[in-house]
Design an enzyme around this catalytic site. Structure first.
Site, mmCIF file in Angstrom:
data_model
loop_
_atom_site.group_PDB
_atom_site.id
_atom_site.type_symbol
_atom_site.label_atom_id
_atom_site.label_comp_id
_atom_site.label_asym_id
_atom_site.label_seq_id
_atom_site.Cartn_x
_atom_site.Cartn_y
_atom_site.Cartn_z
ATOM 1 N N GLY A 57 0.830 -1.192 0.000
ATOM 2 C CA GLY A 57 0.000 0.000 0.000
ATOM 3 C C GLY A 57 0.864 1.240 0.000
ATOM 4 N N ASP A 189 -9.143 11.528 10.720
ATOM 5 C CA ASP A 189 -8.985 11.181 9.303
ATOM 6 C C ASP A 189 -9.771 9.910 8.996
ATOM 7 O OD1 ASP A 189 -8.105 11.522 6.726
ATOM 8 O OD2 ASP A 189 -6.116 10.654 7.055
HETATM 9 N N1 LIG Z 1 -1.767 -2.795 8.725
HETATM 10 C C1 LIG Z 1 -1.960 -2.860 7.419
HETATM 11 N N2 LIG Z 1 -2.221 -4.031 6.808
HETATM 12 C C2 LIG Z 1 -2.419 -4.085 5.480
HETATM 13 N N3 LIG Z 1 -2.358 -3.023 4.663
HETATM 14 C C3 LIG Z 1 -2.106 -1.822 5.209
HETATM 15 C C4 LIG Z 1 -1.876 -1.678 6.610
HETATM 16 N N4 LIG Z 1 -1.639 -0.377 6.874
HETATM 17 C C5 LIG Z 1 -1.716 0.254 5.703
HETATM 18 N N5 LIG Z 1 -1.995 -0.600 4.693
HETATM 19 C C6 LIG Z 1 -2.151 -0.261 3.278
HETATM 20 O O1 LIG Z 1 -1.350 0.870 2.999
HETATM 21 C C7 LIG Z 1 -2.156 1.976 2.603
HETATM 22 C C8 LIG Z 1 -1.576 3.265 3.146
HETATM 23 O O2 LIG Z 1 -1.515 3.203 4.564
HETATM 24 P P1 LIG Z 1 -1.793 4.463 5.502
HETATM 25 O O3 LIG Z 1 -3.194 4.903 5.337
HETATM 26 O O4 LIG Z 1 -1.412 4.136 6.882
HETATM 27 O O5 LIG Z 1 -0.801 5.509 4.840
HETATM 28 P P2 LIG Z 1 -0.817 7.083 4.901
HETATM 29 O O6 LIG Z 1 0.402 7.534 4.198
HETATM 30 O O7 LIG Z 1 -0.988 7.527 6.300
HETATM 31 O O8 LIG Z 1 -2.133 7.431 4.074
HETATM 32 P P3 LIG Z 1 -2.814 8.878 3.892
HETATM 33 O O9 LIG Z 1 -2.527 9.286 2.495
HETATM 34 O O10 LIG Z 1 -4.284 8.671 4.120
HETATM 35 O O11 LIG Z 1 -2.216 9.748 4.899
HETATM 36 C C9 LIG Z 1 -3.562 1.634 3.105
HETATM 37 O O12 LIG Z 1 -4.561 2.208 2.322
HETATM 38 C C10 LIG Z 1 -3.589 0.134 3.019
HETATM 39 O O13 LIG Z 1 -3.920 -0.285 1.714
#
Ligand SMILES: Nc1ncnc2c1ncn2[C@@H]1O[C@H](COP(=O)(O)OP(=O)(O)OP(=O)(O)O)[C@@H](O)[C@H]1O
Length: 927
Positions: A57, A189
């Protein structure tokens, strides 16, 4: 080059060995650019050594990868957040030297806060944190791996959920929010993209990157979150306490679950803003009265009038079919008194509260205050206050209604949104009384959990509590703890730029109110650039694009189609997310000839079919010449358990050659053989391993499951050679389709199974064989101009929409990223969804939807007030965020002899474009 290792110590004294970091040659700071930096294959923390695997992700903070413990005992998801380096210009008067590079402080604080908060949380519906490792260049947050997929992908694949199903998820979300709010934590969020599904079919909330602690009597003022899910008061730059913005976002999530679309949508950012602030919601007629009522209570623009979480927890829709409100999973707590535990205090230093001494002093002051003591005395008189019974809660809810209706508009936010938790007239000493107290409880409980796991009976090693001081995170200024009364204080100085997002989030173009407020925000002493990023001319143009040719249009059509399809559809079959179950059944070729029960072809009720494209109502001819089976599969995409029974029965009656649909590996082999036709030549290698696997199943399901799981895990977690782009390291990415699907020889040797679980209505199942589905996917991807490569069990896809060169050049100052984007490598591809599906090498007139897309992109992404930067905005619009990365898996539904497809978005950007494209692919596939 020399190898540098950094070792930091966590609060519980456990040394954390940071991963090996090889400083960049010639780099004074030892920091690398991402292209120069050697790729890490493993990280080392107090929890052990972890081997990094494939990227699963990506978000605006960084990538998320799979990782496996070196001894193979555990698998986690690792969120990798690059530590942003800021190079200040000029000479440092103290040293007479140029300022040394330093890390972006607000991002550091933000990441540390996420790590600190999530590490302490312990809730079944919140993704847990396993360990946190910080190196010179990155944060690594090791989280529980949630492998059931994203809620978003379910909505995309299955359309809106039945209310019963939505209720289950809704209760889980409510439970998680109640837990957070009672711990003085606000998520801020909450959105559909931040809800994952575990393999048990339960939700897991992720991404606490924007979360914060709230104090009932003070206000937060950071404007953050996804625009679609953002509460109106955020758009109006108003201060807020916290829980009320989560309630609004929860309302939007619930709406998406039951309606399959967002309640507020527009291609134009100012118009979207206006819609959210107006708050006029269209409630589809299929919603039950209770559901509609609940949503209407949550999506109230005035936060003072909006339902509190307590009201929601006790709402009839939430309670329906359950003995009581959702359990919040908060451990039993007693009011604090006596001596504070020094170890607990030490564990609280990751929250910008100050030093241990400061924390101890402030906490003592709070506990000894008259306010707190009164609250404790009152709670003792009413012991149910802290953990009210159902009757008590219901009564309280009733009281709340009474109070709410008599609340004048002059009342403060405190009177409402944090009601029960922090009502001024009856403050609860346990729940959200004060962030310091909440964090004290959380740390104490974590230490208790750790000591249990440390004991011989415990299996897991203790999780370190990230400690800002000991991790030496540079926090520029300790937040002041200002007392607003004897017993309350506010954590001042929440950095205005609290997100630290590396990628820009949408800003509020055309919204003077917000823009002005944002301009006032101070980013750690740096004023925000006041000018809008994209010229207003571009915005105006955006707002006049042809609506139905845009993704938004697709989204709207999608939901309409779903609605109509529902009218025609049989009831739903419930299955769960992809998991790692054994694979026993291969859909027999003969199942293609299965006719649906007559009810499936009954015309839609009048009024329900008018918006369906006429072709959808005409059954096509199937490969075996039988009319209707494919089309009915499409129209009635959901399948019900009763239909499953019917299928079994039907097959039993009419296809005596078909074995029962529950196991029968021998048959699988046979079936696959039967499936191979001339048309499927290119897919022979796809079906062969299926045959082989099916044969092996005869040896015993369990053994095979274990072996298979090991094999999959081994493939999934692989080392990443330094010279291989991370993106290329997948779990078995073995062939590159590059659009030439028919000639591709996939080495994918299995189709992913999905568990049968009584949960999800699968709109993407089909009686087609996996071979046929694969060929169809290739055809559709090619038709829609989507690049793909075959990976194990499916396809890794990239969609790059073409761009209206002229308008881009006119409207947006050029950047290197922009230049890349506007020069597609070989040909101009038409926008591959929403419009014509054919590719053309000849320059085509720019698709009108493109402008809408650019606009949509801005609306689609999240925003914070730190994103109001011209430069970053350009990156967001043009620097690749229009590119959609996603995966399509061919899945099988064990027991039902059905196959289907599942989508998985790899990047979190452009959610709604992705949804539109996925819908279009589904539509074209005609499963
Ligand atoms: N614990 C997990 N298990 C499986 N996939 C995950 C997990 N954590 C995150 N992901 C995948 O990674 C992606 C990005 O994670 P996350 O939302 O934590 O990132 P972010 O950079 O904080 O996102 P944002 O752009 O919303 O700030 C998620 O949409 C999901 O698909």
């Amino acid at each position: 080059m020399s190898e540098a290792t950094s070792t930091v110590t966590t609060s519980n004294g456990t040394p954390v060995h940071a991963p090996s970091v090889v400083p960049e040659e010639g780099s004074r700071s030892g920091h690398h650019t991402s292209s120069q930096r050697p790729r890490k294959t493993s990280i080392h923390g107090s929890s052990g050594t972890w081997i990094l695997g494939k990227t699963i992700g990506a978000g605006s903070m960084g990538k998320v990868k799979l990782a496996r413990k070196s001894d193979g005992s555990e698998q986690v998801a690792v969120k990798i957040v690059p530590r942003q380096i800021i190079q200040e210009r000029g000479i440092d008067p103290a040293t007479g030297q140029p300022y040394p590079p330093r890390h972006d402080e607000s991002k550091e604080v933000r990441t540390a806060r996420e790590a600190a908060i999530v590490t302490l949380l312990d809730h079944p519906y919140i993704c847990g944190m396993r360990d946190v490792i910080k190196t010179n260049n990155h944060w690594y947050m090791l989280c529980e791996y949630v492998n059931g997929g994203q809620m978003l992908d379910y909505i995309i694949s299955h359309g809106r959920l039945k209310e019963k199903q939505a209720r289950k998820f809704g209760r889980q979300i409510a439970s998680a929010l109640d837990y957070c709010h009672r711990n003085s934590i606000v998520h801020r969020d909450l959105k559909i993209e931040n809800i994952l599904i575990s393999k048990t079919g339960d939700i897991k909330i992720i991404d606490f990157g924007l979360s914060n602690l709230f104090a009932p009597r003070s206000h937060l003022k950071t404007f953050c979150g996804s625009l679609y899910f953002a509460a109106p008061e955020l758009l109006q730059a108003k201060q807020y306490i916290g829980p009320e913005v989560d309630v609004w976002s929860f309302g939007i999530v619930l709406y998406v679950l039951v309606c399959g679309k967002v309640p507020f949508d527009d291609q134009s950012m100012p118009a979207l803003h206006a819609k959210i602030k107006r708050g006029v919601v269209d409630y589809p007629q299929w919603l039950s009265g209770d559901c509609r009522n609940l949503l209407a209570r949550m999506l109230v623009t005035d936060p003072r009038q909006r339902a509190s979480l307590q009201e929601i927890l006790n709402h009839p829709w939430i309670l329906k079919g359950f003995p009581g409100p959702p359990e919040n999973h908060l451990p039993h707590r007693e009011p604090l008194s006596g001596t504070l535990d020094a170890e607990v205090i030490r564990g609280m230093t990751g929250f910008e509260f100050g030093t241990s001494e400061t924390i101890a002093a402030q906490l003592t002051k709070v506990i000894e205050s008259e306010d707190y003591q009164t609250a404790v005395r009152n709670a003792a008189k009413e012991p149910l206050m802290a953990s009210p019974s159902l009757e008590k809660r219901k009564a309280f809810g009733f009281e709340f209604y009474k109070r709410r209706s008599s609340t004048s508009s002059k009342d403060t936010l405190t009177n409402l949104s944090t009601e029960v938790l922090s009502h001024p007239s009856s403050p609860d000493p346990i729940n959200a009384y004060n962030p310091l107290i909440s964090v004290y409880y959380l740390v104490r409980e974590k230490l208790e959990r750790d000591s249990i796991s440390k004991s011989p009976a415990g299996s897991q090693p203790p999780l370190p509590i990230p400690d800002v001081e000991k991790l030496r995170i540079p926090i520029p200024k300790q937040p002041e703890i200002a007392h607003t009364s004897e017993t309350s204080y506010e954590v001042k100085g929440e950095p205005a730029s609290t997100s630290g997002r590396t990628r820009p989030r949408a800003r509020t173009h055309g919204d003077e109110e917000v823009s002005e407020a944002m301009k006032k925000v101070n980013l750690g002493g740096v004023s925000l650039p006041p000018s809008p990023v994209v010229p207003q001319s571009a915005i105006k143009e955006d707002s006049v694009v042809r609506k139905e040719s845009t993704v938004g249009g697709m989204l709207r059509r999608f939901s309409t189609r779903r609605h109509n399809a529902k009218a025609l559809a049989p009831p739903t079959l419930s299955v769960q997310a992809p998991g790692q179950a054994p694979v026993e059944i291969v859909a027999p070729r003969k199942s293609l000839s299965v006719r649906r029960p007559p009810t499936e072809r009954q015309p839609a009720p009048s009024g329900a079919s008018h918006s369906r494209a006429p072709d959808l109502l005409t059954p096509p001819t199937t490969a075996d010449g039988l009319p209707g089976s494919k089309r009915s599969a499409k129209i009635g995409r959901s399948t019900s358990v009763s239909e499953v029974d019917w299928r079994r029965k039907y097959r039993g009656q009419h296809q005596s050659g078909d074995p029962p649909g529950t196991s029968g590996s021998d048959r699988s082999a046979l079936s696959v053989k039967e499936e191979t036709t001339q048309n499927e030549k290119g897919a022979n290698s796809f079906s062969k391993p299926l045959t082989m696997r099916a044969k092996s199943l005869g040896h015993g399901r369990r053994e095979n499951t274990a072996r298979r799981t090991r094999r999959e895990e081994a493939a999934a977690v692989t080392s990443v050679p330094n010279d291989v782009p991370e993106e290329d390291v997948g779990d078995g990415a073995t062939s590159t389709g590059s659009g030439d699907g028919a000639s591709t020889t996939p080495s994918s040797d299995f189709v992913r199974p999905v568990y049968l679980k009584g949960l999800f209505s699968v709109a993407t199942t089909s009686t087609k064989s996996p071979v046929e589905i694969r060929m169809d996917i290739i055809r559709v991807l090619k038709e829609l101009g989507v690049s793909y490569k075959e990976i194990k069990g499916g396809f890794s896809c990239v969609h790059r929409p073409s761009i209206d060169l002229k308008s881009v050049q006119e409207n947006v100052p050029q950047s290197p990223e922009a230049t890349n984007m506007v020069n597609p490598p070989s040909h101009r591809r038409k926008l591959s969804f929403g419009g014509s599906t054919s590719s053309s090498s000849a320059p085509a007139p720019p698709p009108p939807a493109m402008k809408g897309q650019g606009k949509r992109n801005r609306a689609d992404t999240s925003y914070t007030n730190s994103d109001v930067s011209n430069e970053s905005m350009h990156d967001g619009v043009l620097g690749g965020s229009l590119i959609l990365n996603f995966e399509i898996y061919i899945v099988k539904v064990p027991l039902l002899s059905l196959h289907g497809i599942q989508f998985k978005s790899v990047s979190k950007t452009n959610t709604w474009q992705y949804k539109g494209l996925a819908s279009r692919i589904l539509q074209e596939l005609r499963l």
